[in-house]
Design an enzyme around this catalytic site. Structure first.
Site: not given
Ligand code: AP5
Ligand code: MG
Length: 238
Positions: A192, A33, A108, A181, A148
């Protein structure tokens, strides 16, 4: 033929200028994402709004919200809806969202989705939201999460396996030492994923039923996936 950025801007059939409008990027942890949101920002010039990044900024700044969220994020469970909704409401008031925005990791839960839907419905002429769900299988997600690394200065996203920096451990642009992270461990990833299956998978179904929805294969090159998203948005904005 696939749609291009120009198609989204002009509207492929009418020739009228079409704005990207609000885009939701849905998908499991590590689905890409954040990576894709950054590609779309470059293409469309609209902001990425990542609730995860906003929460981590609060943690880094030591605000009251950040202090409360720190432990929740580290455990891999979700921050309460009211907290996240209020944070998003504040961000959406900023003028750079006028042409559209990419919501990364929000909504989410179903209550977050219904909150967003009613907020958008109350805005009269605003374009309807388009939801794009990125699909990647479990083992690939785990490899992406554990590999990552992030730049703490510019937030660029790297991966030791698939997208390494030119110099190991350092950002290509800032030269800063890359960080991992706190929630990017195998154990927290499993938690997660449980939260995703229980609380976010129903949000994907909510938007699938809603119509302006596309599922895009998140396994491929970053450029090919971005092209898939742009094509889907072009089709759905017709
Ligand atoms: P990346 O692009 O970083 O993936 P992502 O989908 O953004 O993954 P996240 O871990 O950020 O998602 P998440 O939803 O768990 O975390 P968030 O920060 O939102 O890519 C991942 C890796 O893959 C990277 O190394 C990249 O280089 C690689 N990659 C990407 N594309 C690739 C490809 N095509 N091929 C190969 N490699 C590739 O949330 C964190 C925490 O915050 C949650 O657990 C929760 O506690 C809280 N939170 C956030 N939002 C909410 C909400 N709306 N409600 C409640 N709690 C929330
Ligand atoms: Mg992310």
């Amino acid at each position: 033929m696939s749609s291009t950025m120009a198609d989204v801007e002009r509207g492929p059939e009418t020739g009228r200028k079409t704005l990207p409008g609000p885009i939701l990027l849905l998908g499991a942890p590590g689905a890409g994402k954040g990576t894709q949101a950054k590609e779309l920002v470059k293409l469309w010039g609209i902001p990425q709004i990542s609730t995860g990044d906003l929460l981590r900024a609060h943690v880094a700044q030591g605000t009251a919200l950040g202090k409360a969220a720190k432990d929740v994020i580290a455990r891999g469970i979700l921050v309460p809806d009211s907290v996240v909704n209020e944070m998003v409401a504040g961000r959406l008031k900023e003028p750079d969202t006028a042409r559209g925005y990419i919501l990364d990791g929000f909504p989410r839960t179903l209550p977050q989705a219904t909150w967003l839907d009613s907020r958008l419905a109350g805005q009269g002429e605003a374009l309807p939201v388009i939801a794009v769900s990125l699909h990647v299988d479990y083992n690939q997600l785990l490899r992406r999460i554990t590999g990552r690394r992030n730049c703490p200065v510019c937030q660029r996203i790297y991966n030791v396996y698939s997208n390494p920096p030119r110099q190991e451990g350092f950002c290509d642009v800032e030269g800063a030492a890359l960080v991992q992270r706190a929630d990017d461990t195998e154990e927290v990833f499993a938690e997660r994923m449980r939260a995703y299956t229980a609380q976010t998978a129903p949000v994907v179904e909510h938007y699938r039923a809603h119509g302006r929805f596309a599922e895009v294969d998140g396994d491929g090159t970053i450029a090919a996936i971005a092209a898939g998203i742009v094509a889907a948005v072009g089709r759905l904005r017709k």
